[in-house]
Scaffold this motif. Structure first.
Motif, PDB file in Angstrom:
ATOM      1  N   VAL A   1      47.251  46.341  44.273  1.00 11.85           N
ATOM      2  CA  VAL A   1      48.336  45.852  45.120  1.00 11.85           C
ATOM      3  C   VAL A   1      47.933  44.548  45.801  1.00 11.85           C
ATOM      4  CG1 VAL A   1      47.630  47.186  47.147  1.00 11.85           C
ATOM      5  CG2 VAL A   1      50.018  46.572  46.875  1.00 11.85           C
ATOM      6  N   CYS A   2      48.907  43.707  46.008  1.00  8.94           N
ATOM      7  CA  CYS A   2      48.772  42.479  46.785  1.00  8.94           C
ATOM      8  C   CYS A   2      49.332  42.816  48.170  1.00  8.94           C
ATOM      9  CB  CYS A   2      49.573  41.367  46.110  1.00  8.94           C
ATOM     10  SG  CYS A   2      49.910  39.938  47.152  1.00  8.94           S
ATOM     11  N   PRO A   3      48.489  43.098  49.163  1.00  3.70           N
ATOM     12  CA  PRO A   3      48.998  43.523  50.472  1.00  3.70           C
ATOM     13  C   PRO A   3      50.049  42.600  51.082  1.00  3.70           C
ATOM     14  CG  PRO A   3      46.668  43.981  50.337  1.00  3.70           C
ATOM     15  CD  PRO A   3      47.020  43.159  49.126  1.00  3.70           C
ATOM     16  N   PRO A   4      49.880  41.264  51.067  1.00  2.00           N
ATOM     17  CA  PRO A   4      50.938  40.424  51.631  1.00  2.00           C
ATOM     18  C   PRO A   4      52.263  40.559  50.874  1.00  2.00           C
ATOM     19  CG  PRO A   4      48.895  39.179  51.464  1.00  2.00           C
ATOM     20  CD  PRO A   4      48.684  40.464  50.721  1.00  2.00           C
ATOM     21  N   CYS A   5      52.200  40.829  49.565  1.00  7.09           N
ATOM     22  CA  CYS A   5      53.420  40.954  48.755  1.00  7.09           C
ATOM     23  C   CYS A   5      54.233  42.196  49.116  1.00  7.09           C
ATOM     24  CB  CYS A   5      53.075  41.009  47.267  1.00  7.09           C
ATOM     25  SG  CYS A   5      52.226  39.547  46.650  1.00  7.09           S
ATOM     26  N   VAL A   6      53.552  43.244  49.594  1.00  8.07           N
ATOM     27  CA  VAL A   6      54.258  44.481  49.952  1.00  8.07           C
ATOM     28  C   VAL A   6      54.435  44.604  51.460  1.00  8.07           C
ATOM     29  CG1 VAL A   6      53.552  45.707  47.853  1.00  8.07           C
ATOM     30  CG2 VAL A   6      52.155  45.914  49.935  1.00  8.07           C
ATOM     31  N   GLY A   7      54.132  43.545  52.192  1.00 10.21           N
ATOM     32  CA  GLY A   7      54.339  43.539  53.636  1.00 10.21           C
ATOM     33  C   GLY A   7      53.371  44.401  54.421  1.00 10.21           C
ATOM     34  N   ASP A   8      52.145  44.570  53.909  1.00  7.62           N
ATOM     35  CA  ASP A   8      51.132  45.365  54.594  1.00  7.62           C
ATOM     36  C   ASP A   8      50.388  44.467  55.581  1.00  7.62           C
ATOM     37  OD1 ASP A   8      49.105  47.029  55.458  1.00  7.62           O
ATOM     38  OD2 ASP A   8      48.439  47.614  53.453  1.00  7.62           O
ATOM     39  N   GLY A   9      50.893  44.376  56.810  1.00  6.89           N
ATOM     40  CA  GLY A   9      50.307  43.530  57.831  1.00  6.89           C
ATOM     41  C   GLY A   9      48.901  43.926  58.230  1.00  6.89           C
ATOM     42  N   ARG A  10      48.511  45.182  57.962  1.00  6.43           N
ATOM     43  CA  ARG A  10      47.151  45.624  58.285  1.00  6.43           C
ATOM     44  C   ARG A  10      46.124  44.883  57.451  1.00  6.43           C
ATOM     45  NH1 ARG A  10      47.475  51.515  56.392  1.00  6.43           N
ATOM     46  NH2 ARG A  10      48.519  50.357  54.769  1.00  6.43           N
ATOM     47  N   ARG A  11      46.519  44.460  56.293  1.00 11.93           N
ATOM     48  CA  ARG A  11      45.595  43.824  55.349  1.00 11.93           C
ATOM     49  C   ARG A  11      46.028  42.397  55.034  1.00 11.93           C
ATOM     50  NH1 ARG A  11      46.266  49.272  53.393  1.00 11.93           N
ATOM     51  NH2 ARG A  11      44.337  50.396  53.770  1.00 11.93           N
ATOM     52  N   SER A  12      46.452  41.663  56.040  1.00 10.14           N
ATOM     53  CA  SER A  12      46.985  40.313  55.810  1.00 10.14           C
ATOM     54  C   SER A  12      45.938  39.351  55.272  1.00 10.14           C
ATOM     55  CB  SER A  12      47.607  39.766  57.091  1.00 10.14           C
ATOM     56  OG  SER A  12      46.628  39.699  58.110  1.00 10.14           O
ATOM     57  N   GLU A  13      44.654  39.638  55.494  1.00  3.02           N
ATOM     58  CA  GLU A  13      43.582  38.774  54.991  1.00  3.02           C
ATOM     59  C   GLU A  13      43.157  39.136  53.569  1.00  3.02           C
ATOM     60  OE1 GLU A  13      42.428  36.129  56.795  1.00  3.02           O
ATOM     61  OE2 GLU A  13      44.040  36.707  58.162  1.00  3.02           O
ATOM     62  N   VAL A  14      43.644  40.238  53.044  1.00  6.43           N
ATOM     63  CA  VAL A  14      43.277  40.712  51.708  1.00  6.43           C
ATOM     64  C   VAL A  14      44.322  40.217  50.720  1.00  6.43           C
ATOM     65  CG1 VAL A  14      42.807  42.740  50.280  1.00  6.43           C
ATOM     66  CG2 VAL A  14      42.205  42.765  52.715  1.00  6.43           C
ATOM     67  N   GLN A  15      43.873  39.480  49.701  1.00  5.85           N
ATOM     68  CA  GLN A  15      44.807  38.975  48.698  1.00  5.85           C
ATOM     69  C   GLN A  15      45.089  40.003  47.609  1.00  5.85           C
ATOM     70  OE1 GLN A  15      43.729  35.072  47.258  1.00  5.85           O
ATOM     71  NE2 GLN A  15      42.791  34.607  49.222  1.00  5.85           N
ATOM     72  N   TRP A  16      44.094  40.815  47.280  1.00  2.00           N
ATOM     73  CA  TRP A  16      44.240  41.806  46.209  1.00  2.00           C
ATOM     74  C   TRP A  16      43.302  42.962  46.516  1.00  2.00           C
ATOM     75  CZ3 TRP A  16      47.506  43.015  42.543  1.00  2.00           C
ATOM     76  CH2 TRP A  16      47.126  43.903  41.531  1.00  2.00           C
ATOM     77  N   ILE A  17      43.786  44.164  46.301  1.00  6.16           N
ATOM     78  CA  ILE A  17      42.946  45.345  46.464  1.00  6.16           C
ATOM     79  C   ILE A  17      43.330  46.327  45.367  1.00  6.16           C
ATOM     80  CG2 ILE A  17      44.515  46.424  48.119  1.00  6.16           C
ATOM     81  CD1 ILE A  17      42.006  47.504  49.594  1.00  6.16           C
ATOM     82  N   GLU A  18      42.321  46.929  44.788  1.00  2.00           N
ATOM     83  CA  GLU A  18      42.618  47.948  43.774  1.00  2.00           C
ATOM     84  C   GLU A  18      41.685  49.125  43.951  1.00  2.00           C
ATOM     85  OE1 GLU A  18      40.655  46.907  39.555  1.00  2.00           O
ATOM     86  OE2 GLU A  18      42.191  45.481  40.186  1.00  2.00           O
ATOM     87  N   ILE A  19      42.172  50.241  43.457  1.00  4.20           N
ATOM     88  CA  ILE A  19      41.431  51.488  43.573  1.00  4.20           C
ATOM     89  C   ILE A  19      41.439  52.173  42.216  1.00  4.20           C
ATOM     90  CG2 ILE A  19      43.493  52.719  44.362  1.00  4.20           C
ATOM     91  CD1 ILE A  19      41.657  54.473  46.114  1.00  4.20           C
TER      92      ILE A  19
END
Length: 171
Positions: A136-154
């Protein structure tokens, strides 16, 4: 805006993530030199605490085998985190990322895996049969908690009936 236009930024973010991860990691997990001579390296003294803090992920108190590291790169640092927990908790951690789709089998036609988790003494999750993933791209889904993270995967891999390994990476 039609559906194709709405997906374009997310697809570009995912493609950028794949290209960055493959270009910043050498196959042996060693330092990687850029054209201007700057090197990627693993941050000394940077582990699970730093990775989980950057990702804004709480490692479950019951988790075992908690490992993490930070690969310092000229452009984007890459944070990796892994731990073992139960399946239900692993799925809850994945859902907290606010992905648009649930955990699923990964497309086998993607670029070859990087060697990030090898630095932690683990097999790369992409090479593990049965591993499920979501990115997921946190800014793309409106996740303000992770505004500094461009991409995260699990990646989630069931080890046995009561143990599941969680692999996470972010930049």
């Amino acid at each position: 805006m039609n559906n194709g236009s709405a997906l374009r930024p997310r697809l570009l973010a995912a493609l950028g993530a794949a290209l960055l991860l493959t270009s910043c990691s050498s196959a042996g997990g060693d330092d990687h030199r850029t054209k201007d001579g700057r090197a990627s390296h693993w941050g000394k003294g940077m582990g699970a605490l730093e990775a989980s803090a950057f990702m804004k992920v709480a490692v479950p108190e019951s988790a075992t085998e908690v490992k993490g590291a930070v690969q310092i790169n000229p452009q984007e640092d890459i944070y990796v985190l892994s731990f073992v927990t139960d399946e239900k908790t692993a799925v809850r951690v994945a859902e907290d990322l606010r992905p648009e789709k649930p955990l699923r089998a990964r497309n086998q036609d993607l670029p070859p895996p990087t060697e990030l988790f090898g630095h932690l003494g683990l097999t790369e999750p992409r090479s593990e049969k049965g591993a499920r993933w979501v990115g997921v791209c946190p800014p793309c889904v409106g996740d303000g908690r992770r505004s500094e993270v461009q991409w995260i995967e699990i990646h989630v891999l069931e080890l046995n009936s009561d143990r599941t390994r969680v692999y996470m990476q972010a930049f």
